[in-house]
Design a protein around this motif. Sequence first.
Motif, short mmCIF file in Angstrom:
data_model
loop_
_atom_site.label_atom_id
_atom_site.label_comp_id
_atom_site.label_asym_id
_atom_site.label_seq_id
_atom_site.Cartn_x
_atom_site.Cartn_y
_atom_site.Cartn_z
N ASN A 15 59.36 -33.59 -23.31
CA ASN A 15 58.61 -32.57 -22.58
C ASN A 15 59.12 -31.18 -22.93
OD1 ASN A 15 58.79 -30.61 -20.22
ND2 ASN A 15 57.32 -32.03 -19.34
N PRO A 66 54.81 -36.97 -19.02
CA PRO A 66 55.67 -35.78 -19.13
C PRO A 66 55.42 -34.98 -20.40
CG PRO A 66 56.98 -37.72 -18.60
CD PRO A 66 55.61 -38.19 -18.95
N GLY A 90 54.39 -31.14 -20.66
CA GLY A 90 55.07 -30.17 -21.52
C GLY A 90 54.11 -29.38 -22.37
#
Length: 202
Positions: A87, A167, A171
């Motif tokens: 991320n 995740p 990100g």
Amino acid sequence: VAQFVYIVTSERCRETWRGFSVQAFSGLWSFFKLSAASAVMLCLETWYFQILVLLAGLLENPELALDSLSICMTISGWVFMISVGFNAAISVRVSNELGAGNPKSAAFSVIIVNIYSLITCVILAIVILACRDVLSYAFTEGKEVSDAVSDLCPLLAVTLVLNGIQPVLSGVAVGCGWQTFVAKVNVGCYYIIGIPLGALFG
């Protein structure tokens, strides 16, 4: 402190930072808005897991439910840290590539990091499933808890795979400056869909 010392003394940072300046306060409001949205995004995610623990305490056998859930959440948290590393990496990479005017490089980076994260989490999910009958003995000696964890392992494996993607995509969104959008998605997914479904299945 160590980072500050490095920046001040390093030859590599001589042209990067030339000392304190009033310019540090320019754009502070827009930076604060991005930071606040990121904080909300992460808090909503963390609080969601705590609410699941509270819900598990309302089940018929709360001690067994909490024991088995805490073992599964601990394992999930360890694997999740790998995805959090991806991320951070993709967030920086996407923002740098977009800032440099390279959207194709940013898109390619997103694909590669998602593939890496997904492969890693699929491998770990397979290991979890293969070790499902002995997994809990790293945490407890109870046979009843071990059986409960073994029953939860297929769900844990699916969770690990999905957490390998989510995740990374968060990100990407952060790298694009879409924190507010992701915070809204988290509210919808976790609190409008996830918790009611958890309560219903519980």
